[in-house]
Design a protein around this motif. Sequence first.
Motif, PDB file in Angstrom:
ATOM      1  N   ALA A 113      33.515   2.096   5.947  1.00 42.28           N
ATOM      2  CA  ALA A 113      34.394   1.418   6.897  1.00 42.28           C
ATOM      3  C   ALA A 113      34.087   1.980   8.275  1.00 42.28           C
ATOM      4  N   LEU A 114      33.809   1.100   9.227  1.00 42.72           N
ATOM      5  CA  LEU A 114      33.368   1.516  10.556  1.00 42.72           C
ATOM      6  C   LEU A 114      34.437   1.158  11.583  1.00 42.72           C
ATOM      7  N   GLY A 115      34.917   2.164  12.330  1.00 41.98           N
ATOM      8  CA  GLY A 115      35.928   1.900  13.349  1.00 41.98           C
ATOM      9  C   GLY A 115      36.554   3.183  13.849  1.00 41.98           C
ATOM     10  N   ASN A 116      37.571   3.050  14.720  1.00 43.15           N
ATOM     11  CA  ASN A 116      38.240   4.222  15.280  1.00 43.15           C
ATOM     12  C   ASN A 116      39.414   4.705  14.428  1.00 43.15           C
ATOM     13  N   PHE A 117      40.150   3.785  13.815  1.00 40.94           N
ATOM     14  CA  PHE A 117      41.219   4.119  12.868  1.00 40.94           C
ATOM     15  C   PHE A 117      42.291   5.022  13.471  1.00 40.94           C
ATOM     16  N   GLY A 159      45.847   5.889  14.247  1.00 43.35           N
ATOM     17  CA  GLY A 159      47.142   5.491  13.739  1.00 43.35           C
ATOM     18  C   GLY A 159      47.130   5.038  12.299  1.00 43.35           C
ATOM     19  N   LEU A 160      45.977   4.594  11.837  1.00 45.35           N
ATOM     20  CA  LEU A 160      45.822   4.087  10.468  1.00 45.35           C
ATOM     21  C   LEU A 160      46.914   3.064  10.137  1.00 45.35           C
ATOM     22  N   HIS A 161      46.970   2.001  10.944  1.00 45.93           N
ATOM     23  CA  HIS A 161      47.992   0.973  10.770  1.00 45.93           C
ATOM     24  C   HIS A 161      47.637   0.029   9.620  1.00 45.93           C
ATOM     25  N   ARG A 162      48.450  -1.005   9.450  1.00 41.86           N
ATOM     26  CA  ARG A 162      48.282  -1.904   8.301  1.00 41.86           C
ATOM     27  C   ARG A 162      46.931  -2.620   8.306  1.00 41.86           C
ATOM     28  N   GLY A 163      46.407  -2.927   9.475  1.00 45.37           N
ATOM     29  CA  GLY A 163      45.082  -3.531   9.529  1.00 45.37           C
ATOM     30  C   GLY A 163      44.008  -2.588   9.041  1.00 45.37           C
ATOM     31  N   HIS A 164      44.089  -1.324   9.479  1.00 38.83           N
ATOM     32  CA  HIS A 164      43.158  -0.307   8.983  1.00 38.83           C
ATOM     33  C   HIS A 164      43.286  -0.149   7.469  1.00 38.83           C
ATOM     34  N   GLN A 165      44.518  -0.120   6.993  1.00 40.53           N
ATOM     35  CA  GLN A 165      44.753   0.091   5.571  1.00 40.53           C
ATOM     36  C   GLN A 165      44.142  -1.028   4.728  1.00 40.53           C
ATOM     37  N   LYS A 166      44.138  -2.245   5.271  1.00 42.74           N
ATOM     38  CA  LYS A 166      43.527  -3.362   4.548  1.00 42.74           C
ATOM     39  C   LYS A 166      42.022  -3.146   4.389  1.00 42.74           C
ATOM     40  N   ILE A 167      41.375  -2.680   5.453  1.00 50.98           N
ATOM     41  CA  ILE A 167      39.934  -2.404   5.381  1.00 50.98           C
ATOM     42  C   ILE A 167      39.661  -1.276   4.386  1.00 50.98           C
ATOM     43  N   VAL A 177      33.934  -3.901   8.545  1.00 44.79           N
ATOM     44  CA  VAL A 177      34.541  -3.759   9.867  1.00 44.79           C
ATOM     45  C   VAL A 177      35.677  -4.758  10.015  1.00 44.79           C
ATOM     46  N   GLY A 178      36.507  -4.519  11.040  1.00 44.75           N
ATOM     47  CA  GLY A 178      37.490  -5.514  11.421  1.00 44.75           C
ATOM     48  C   GLY A 178      36.824  -6.665  12.145  1.00 44.75           C
ATOM     49  N   GLU A 223      30.213  -6.811   5.912  1.00 46.53           N
ATOM     50  CA  GLU A 223      31.361  -7.679   5.670  1.00 46.53           C
ATOM     51  C   GLU A 223      32.454  -7.362   6.684  1.00 46.53           C
ATOM     52  N   LYS A 224      33.295  -8.339   6.939  1.00 51.36           N
ATOM     53  CA  LYS A 224      34.407  -8.112   7.852  1.00 51.36           C
ATOM     54  C   LYS A 224      35.721  -8.489   7.178  1.00 51.36           C
TER      55      LYS A 224
END
Length: 324
Positions: free
Chosen positions: A33-37, A39-47, A135-136, A164-165
Amino acid sequence: MTDVRHGTRLRVEVIRFPEDAPRPGRWPYPVVALGNFDGLHRGHQKILDRVTRQARERHGTPLVMTFDPHPPRVLRPDKAPPLLMTTPQRIEALARAGIEGVALVRFDHELSRLDPDTFVRRVLVDWLGVSEVWVGGNFLFGRDRTGNFSLLRDLGQLYGFRAEKIDPVRYKDFVVSSTRVRRLITEGKVDEAGALLGHHYFIDGTVVPGAARGRQIGFPTANLATENELLPPHGVYATTLTVDDRIHAAVTNIGVRPTFEAQGQVSVETHLLDVNPDLYGARVRLAFVQRLRGEQAFPGVEALVRQIGDDVAAARSVFERFSL
């Protein structure tokens, strides 16, 4: 590493680019999983959920590749937002989410000048040896953020990995993002921020000696020296304080104590509702559940004590709706 909240041992390997030389085969079938993350919010958690499930299905390794420091700190430091998490908090949260390895890529001006192809080849392919990258939907990368998901997918076909996104997560009428969470916290809407995060916003720190005024008026407080950058605005909050793997209901004041000092320093003072332990020197986690009121000056100590009593009652009312 140790999870401060649960006191359990979390197994996660952390490597750094470019300090740690590549080791082919370090992780079998890396699903990244590639990103800044932040806060690890719900969008991050989905990834992360998708990455961990995909890794299990492929008998691979769920990983996160993220940047340290946060890219805006390097590219536009005067406009860089305060972060929701410290790097250790981010790593801890990723481990709790099932991630087994974290690749911290040092973001500097040299890295920022890499074109998307060079970044992918040098970091994702040669260094990590990725098999899949997730990624998102709005992820951008490479010099001047010229790389998007379509280019990442094309580069994956060129270099032999799958890209994949994940579509953004929506809450009510807007997309969940770290930027929106920060805005809600700075507005004091910590309950709404928690809804986007999927957990209460928290800060970590150490209990330090204070002026002992709370103890003198019957409401002893723990004074927190925090490591986090972002504090909610001055005011009183229903909170929880976690220490030694135990979660306590509490009420917290953030402010300058205007009843006592004309120009005091900002302090974070927490009164536990049902216990009064000696916490000096303890490492604690303070989570914000709901804002009760703004900071105000009182004409005297008696009026302040009455208001604190009302604050404690209001916090108890909040916790009747929450299970700790």
